[in-house]
Motif scaffolding. Structure first.
Motif, PDB file in Angstrom:
ATOM      1  N   UNK A 195       0.795  -1.220   0.000  1.00 39.70           N
ATOM      2  CA  UNK A 195       0.000   0.000   0.000  1.00 39.70           C
ATOM      3  C   UNK A 195       0.834   1.280   0.000  1.00 39.70           C
ATOM      4  N   UNK A 196       2.127   1.140  -0.304  1.00 42.04           N
ATOM      5  CA  UNK A 196       2.983   2.329  -0.386  1.00 42.04           C
ATOM      6  C   UNK A 196       2.512   3.279  -1.481  1.00 42.04           C
ATOM      7  N   UNK A 197       1.824   2.754  -2.473  1.00 42.48           N
ATOM      8  CA  UNK A 197       1.351   3.562  -3.596  1.00 42.48           C
ATOM      9  C   UNK A 197       0.232   4.512  -3.181  1.00 42.48           C
ATOM     10  N   UNK A 198      -0.398   4.251  -2.031  1.00 43.81           N
ATOM     11  CA  UNK A 198      -1.490   5.107  -1.559  1.00 43.81           C
ATOM     12  C   UNK A 198      -1.003   5.960  -0.383  1.00 43.81           C
ATOM     13  N   UNK A 199      -0.713   7.247  -0.604  1.00 38.36           N
ATOM     14  CA  UNK A 199      -0.196   8.084   0.479  1.00 38.36           C
ATOM     15  C   UNK A 199      -1.218   8.397   1.569  1.00 38.36           C
ATOM     16  N   UNK A 200      -2.506   8.376   1.217  1.00 40.06           N
ATOM     17  CA  UNK A 200      -3.548   8.714   2.191  1.00 40.06           C
ATOM     18  C   UNK A 200      -4.002   7.444   2.918  1.00 40.06           C
ATOM     19  N   UNK A 201      -3.374   7.173   4.053  1.00 39.85           N
ATOM     20  CA  UNK A 201      -3.714   5.968   4.824  1.00 39.85           C
ATOM     21  C   UNK A 201      -4.715   6.319   5.924  1.00 39.85           C
ATOM     22  N   UNK A 202      -5.774   5.528   6.061  1.00 36.24           N
ATOM     23  CA  UNK A 202      -6.728   5.773   7.159  1.00 36.24           C
ATOM     24  C   UNK A 202      -6.109   5.433   8.503  1.00 36.24           C
ATOM     25  N   UNK A 203      -6.577   6.092   9.551  1.00 33.56           N
ATOM     26  CA  UNK A 203      -6.055   5.849  10.893  1.00 33.56           C
ATOM     27  C   UNK A 203      -6.238   4.393  11.310  1.00 33.56           C
ATOM     28  N   UNK A 204      -7.356   3.803  10.915  1.00 36.54           N
ATOM     29  CA  UNK A 204      -7.615   2.408  11.288  1.00 36.54           C
ATOM     30  C   UNK A 204      -6.549   1.484  10.718  1.00 36.54           C
ATOM     31  N   UNK A 205      -6.105   1.772   9.507  1.00 33.39           N
ATOM     32  CA  UNK A 205      -5.070   0.938   8.879  1.00 33.39           C
ATOM     33  C   UNK A 205      -3.726   1.131   9.589  1.00 33.39           C
TER      34      UNK A 205
END
Length: 223
Positions: A195-205
């Protein structure tokens, strides 16, 4: 049936594949058309379609991480019933994956896969395609040797909007079918890479990954 690799959005089979994805998957699970251009050029990402009489009737995407010695099935789509698309994709994918592993000079420990939990997400219709029914898909993965990891799993939305996607299990198939657990370090290292390709990570993740870093192993449970 033709097993055809797609490496550019200019490929004539890419648009029908993307349309098939939009038909069977929820919107947050489908990367926008134009955003596929760069990933398809990555030699480590293997995107194939099953073509029957000129029509895209199935597709699969997977990748292998030589340094982690694991693979990931990104998705598998069966677009029509009665053509044997599932067995065709599974056998061709395994053949290709083994060649990728051999070429890397590495070994292969197993493969990750995300699967919808219909007991948590019963409203998912997957475009009305019966083989894509989540109950059916779970049984297929179980027969292939996948087991779910013992954790409350979430993943970032592919819309890259920082939203957490629930209702899935993260599963793992060991190559030899042995063992009842997997090292937690392998799991969190894989997830951070994937998931490095997605900069916007949710807090739950983020909380889930941090919790994994405090564990030694994770049990593998029946799907």
């Amino acid at each position: 049936m033709l097993y055809h690799r797609i490496t550019t959005i200019e490929d004539a089979y890419f648009r029908p594949m993307h349309e098939l994805m939009q038909k069977v998957f929820p919107p947050e699970e489908v990367l926008a058309y134009e955003l596929w251009a760069e990933p398809l050029q990555d030699p480590g990402i293997r995107v194939f379609v099953a073509v029957h009489e000129g029509e895209v009737v199935g597709a699969t995407e997977y990748r292998f991480y030589p340094d982690l010695e694991v693979a990931m099935t990104d998705f598998t789509i069966i677009g029509r019933e009665g053509l044997g698309i599932g067995p065709f994709l599974a056998s061709e994918r395994m053949r290709d994956l083994r060649s990728v592993v051999a070429a890397s000079g590495s070994r292969w420990l197993g493969m990750f896969a995300e699967i919808y939990n219909p007991y948590l997400s019963e409203s998912l219709g997957f475009g009305g395609v019966k083989p894509m029914n989540p109950y059916v898909r779970r049984e297929v993965l179980a027969h292939l040797g996948y087991r779910k990891l013992d954790l409350e799993y979430v993943h970032p939305s592919w819309h890259n909007d920082g939203e957490a996607v629930h209702g899935l299990d993260l599963c793992f198939m060991t190559v030899d079918g042995e063992g009842d657990s997997v090292k937690a370090e392998l799991v969190w290292r894989f997830l951070e890479r994937y998931y490095a390709v997605l900069p916007q990570k949710p807090e739950a993740w983020l909380h889930m990954v941090e919790a994994l870093k405090r564990r030694d192993t994770i049990r593998l449970l029946p799907i």
